[in-house]
Motif scaffolding. Structure first.
Motif, PDB file in Angstrom:
ATOM      1  N   ASP A  23     -49.586-108.316  75.585  1.00 14.02           N
ATOM      2  CA  ASP A  23     -50.372-109.496  75.235  1.00 14.02           C
ATOM      3  C   ASP A  23     -51.708-109.123  74.613  1.00 14.02           C
ATOM      4  O   ASP A  23     -52.365-109.957  73.990  1.00 14.02           O
ATOM      5  N   TRP A  24     -52.137-107.881  74.812  1.00 15.30           N
ATOM      6  CA  TRP A  24     -53.425-107.433  74.283  1.00 15.30           C
ATOM      7  C   TRP A  24     -53.337-106.960  72.842  1.00 15.30           C
ATOM      8  O   TRP A  24     -54.352-106.780  72.181  1.00 15.30           O
ATOM      9  N   GLN A  25     -52.166-106.730  72.345  1.00 15.35           N
ATOM     10  CA  GLN A  25     -52.006-106.106  71.033  1.00 15.35           C
ATOM     11  C   GLN A  25     -52.517-107.007  69.905  1.00 15.35           C
ATOM     12  O   GLN A  25     -52.267-108.213  69.902  1.00 15.35           O
ATOM     13  N   LYS A  69     -61.630 -93.898  86.488  1.00 16.89           N
ATOM     14  CA  LYS A  69     -60.735 -94.621  87.382  1.00 16.89           C
ATOM     15  C   LYS A  69     -60.110 -95.819  86.673  1.00 16.89           C
ATOM     16  O   LYS A  69     -59.385 -96.597  87.292  1.00 16.89           O
ATOM     17  N   ILE A  70     -60.401 -95.961  85.385  1.00 21.41           N
ATOM     18  CA  ILE A  70     -59.957 -97.126  84.622  1.00 21.41           C
ATOM     19  C   ILE A  70     -59.007 -96.743  83.504  1.00 21.41           C
ATOM     20  O   ILE A  70     -57.880 -97.239  83.424  1.00 21.41           O
ATOM     21  N   ALA A  71     -59.450 -95.869  82.621  1.00 21.36           N
ATOM     22  CA  ALA A  71     -58.671 -95.480  81.445  1.00 21.36           C
ATOM     23  C   ALA A  71     -57.893 -94.196  81.724  1.00 21.36           C
ATOM     24  O   ALA A  71     -58.309 -93.381  82.550  1.00 21.36           O
ATOM     25  N   PRO A  72     -56.770 -93.991  81.034  1.00 19.20           N
ATOM     26  CA  PRO A  72     -56.029 -92.735  81.203  1.00 19.20           C
ATOM     27  C   PRO A  72     -56.849 -91.553  80.694  1.00 19.20           C
ATOM     28  O   PRO A  72     -57.543 -91.646  79.683  1.00 19.20           O
ATOM     29  N   ILE A  73     -56.741 -90.435  81.407  1.00 16.45           N
ATOM     30  CA  ILE A  73     -57.493 -89.241  81.048  1.00 16.45           C
ATOM     31  C   ILE A  73     -56.663 -88.397  80.079  1.00 16.45           C
ATOM     32  O   ILE A  73     -55.466 -88.189  80.290  1.00 16.45           O
ATOM     33  N   ALA A  74     -57.292 -87.926  79.036  1.00 15.70           N
ATOM     34  CA  ALA A  74     -56.597 -87.131  78.023  1.00 15.70           C
ATOM     35  C   ALA A  74     -56.065 -85.840  78.627  1.00 15.70           C
ATOM     36  O   ALA A  74     -56.669 -85.267  79.545  1.00 15.70           O
ATOM     37  N   ASP A 113     -50.784-100.087  74.799  1.00 19.66           N
ATOM     38  CA  ASP A 113     -49.590 -99.837  75.612  1.00 19.66           C
ATOM     39  C   ASP A 113     -49.669-100.467  76.997  1.00 19.66           C
ATOM     40  O   ASP A 113     -48.637-100.712  77.637  1.00 19.66           O
ATOM     41  N   LYS A 114     -50.870-100.736  77.446  1.00 18.96           N
ATOM     42  CA  LYS A 114     -51.075-101.254  78.802  1.00 18.96           C
ATOM     43  C   LYS A 114     -50.534-102.671  78.960  1.00 18.96           C
ATOM     44  O   LYS A 114     -49.962-103.021  79.994  1.00 18.96           O
ATOM     45  N   SER A 136     -49.088 -96.148  62.312  1.00 18.82           N
ATOM     46  CA  SER A 136     -49.247 -95.348  63.528  1.00 18.82           C
ATOM     47  C   SER A 136     -50.680 -95.373  64.058  1.00 18.82           C
ATOM     48  O   SER A 136     -51.176 -94.410  64.610  1.00 18.82           O
ATOM     49  N   GLU A 137     -51.353 -96.496  63.833  1.00 19.34           N
ATOM     50  CA  GLU A 137     -52.667 -96.752  64.421  1.00 19.34           C
ATOM     51  C   GLU A 137     -52.513 -97.948  65.345  1.00 19.34           C
ATOM     52  O   GLU A 137     -51.734 -98.860  65.064  1.00 19.34           O
ATOM     53  N   TYR A 138     -53.296 -97.978  66.425  1.00 16.46           N
ATOM     54  CA  TYR A 138     -53.040 -98.981  67.458  1.00 16.46           C
ATOM     55  C   TYR A 138     -54.309 -99.760  67.777  1.00 16.46           C
ATOM     56  O   TYR A 138     -55.303 -99.205  68.229  1.00 16.46           O
ATOM     57  N   PHE A 139     -54.231-101.062  67.538  1.00 16.03           N
ATOM     58  CA  PHE A 139     -55.366-101.954  67.703  1.00 16.03           C
ATOM     59  C   PHE A 139     -55.081-103.000  68.785  1.00 16.03           C
ATOM     60  O   PHE A 139     -53.943-103.451  68.942  1.00 16.03           O
TER      61      PHE A 139
END
Length: 330
Positions: free
Chosen positions: A138-140, A92-97, A134-135, A158-161
């Motif tokens: 400010d978190w990036q 219910k929190i994170a997107p499901i693959a 992506d959410k 193309s890696e996302y932290f």
């Protein structure tokens, strides 16, 4: 130049689908598998479990080979088959693959594995997370490159932290851990990606403000290219903050399942620029899994076992805590 920088892209996560371990189980962790030695595998869900039949086949195969523990990816680690941060269960929190909305791989693997007396630990990567990136911008994670601050997207772009020090990022990642621990009968939790990627991050406004309030100067003024007092001060602060994050996760877990077996995959301690000082993860964790990928990092095999190798480095950091050496498929 530090030796591992020759293959920086391979630092990004556990590169293998399956790895074998052996561990000596500490008596105080009642949820750990018993026996003097235990064979474990690490399994990337997206590469192995697309449906129930694949789960049954895999678990039966593992049982035939006397596998005692499956360390299961419940949250994507890499940005390849699906974006990092996407999950393989009914969250219910994170997107499901994609492909998992109607197939709860985590529940299915746990059910089938427990039938075979195989434990399942939830492998939950943390701050390498495209979904969180992506959410909220400010978190990036932001790095300083040629005097400019910009979002960090890995050595290949193309890696996302996300920023490990931002309180909202930490709350988001902790909420996923709590969701898994609360809703699934896991036998342990193992974290990953509790780190930065180099000295020159995080350079976001939140982090810089917090640091300046503590030390009186903006970290953007630090020379990250040389070994100097300010860089050491900066790294000490970052490693302490990550240790406090581990402490808070342990507290969360104690409120859900006291004594749940808890540990982390770590880079070699000599990779100090990543801000991951495993000594500061203790005494909150029951075990540490150093990534003993001598082939990937072009070390001799002796680097794993000799006096200067990764096992020795880790032991010096964590004292008597359990070490479970992670070996890749090579």
């Amino acid at each position: 130049m530090i030796k591992h920088k020759r293959k920086r892209a391979l630092l990004l996560a556990l590169p293998a689908l399956l790895m074998s371990f052996m561990l000596s189980v500490p008596a105080q962790t009642t949820s750990a598998q018993s026996g003097p030695f235990v064979s474990e595998i690490i399994v990337r869900t997206v590469a192995n479990f697309k449906n129930h039949n694949e789960v049954v086949s895999f678990v039966n195969n593992a049982a035939k080979r006397s596998i005692s523990v499956i360390n299961l990816s419940v949250k994507q680690d890499e940005d390849d088959e699906v974006p990092s941060g996407y999950v393989f269960y009914k969250s219910k929190i994170a997107p499901i693959a994609s492909g998992y909305s109607n197939f709860d791989a985590v529940k299915d693997v746990i059910t089938e594995a427990h039938k075979q007396n195989i434990q399942v630990r939830a492998w939950i990567p943390q701050f390498h997370d495209r979904a969180a990136f992506d959410k909220n911008s400010d978190w990036q994670m932001r790095s300083l490159v040629n005097g400019k601050v910009k979002p960090f997207t890995g050595s290949n772009g193309s890696e996302y932290f996300v920023n490990p020090l931002h309180p909202d990022v930490q709350a988001y990642e902790r909420s996923i851990i709590k969701e898994v621990a609360t809703n699934y009968d896991v036998d342990g939790i193992v974290l990953d990606w509790i780190r930065f990627d180099d000295y020159n991050m995080d350079m976001g406004s939140y982090t810089r403000t917090q640091y300046k309030n503590t030390y009186g100067y903006d970290p953007i003024t630090i020379n990250f290219n040389t070994d100097n007092a300010k860089r050491k001060e900066w790294n000490e602060w970052r490693t302490t903050k990550l240790g406090e994050y581990v402490r808070d996760v342990r507290s969360d877990l104690n409120g859900i399942t006291p004594g749940l077996f808890f540990g982390a995959y770590i880079l070699p301690p000599e990779f100090v620029e990543c801000g991951q000082d495993v000594a500061k993860f203790m005494p909150y964790m029951d075990f540490i899994s150093p990534m003993a990928y001598f082939d990937d990092w072009e070390f001799p095999q002796s680097w794993v076992y000799d006096g200067d190798g990764i096992l020795s480095q880790t032991r010096q950091k964590i004292g008597s805590a359990e070490i479970i050496a992670a070996l890749d498929t090579d």
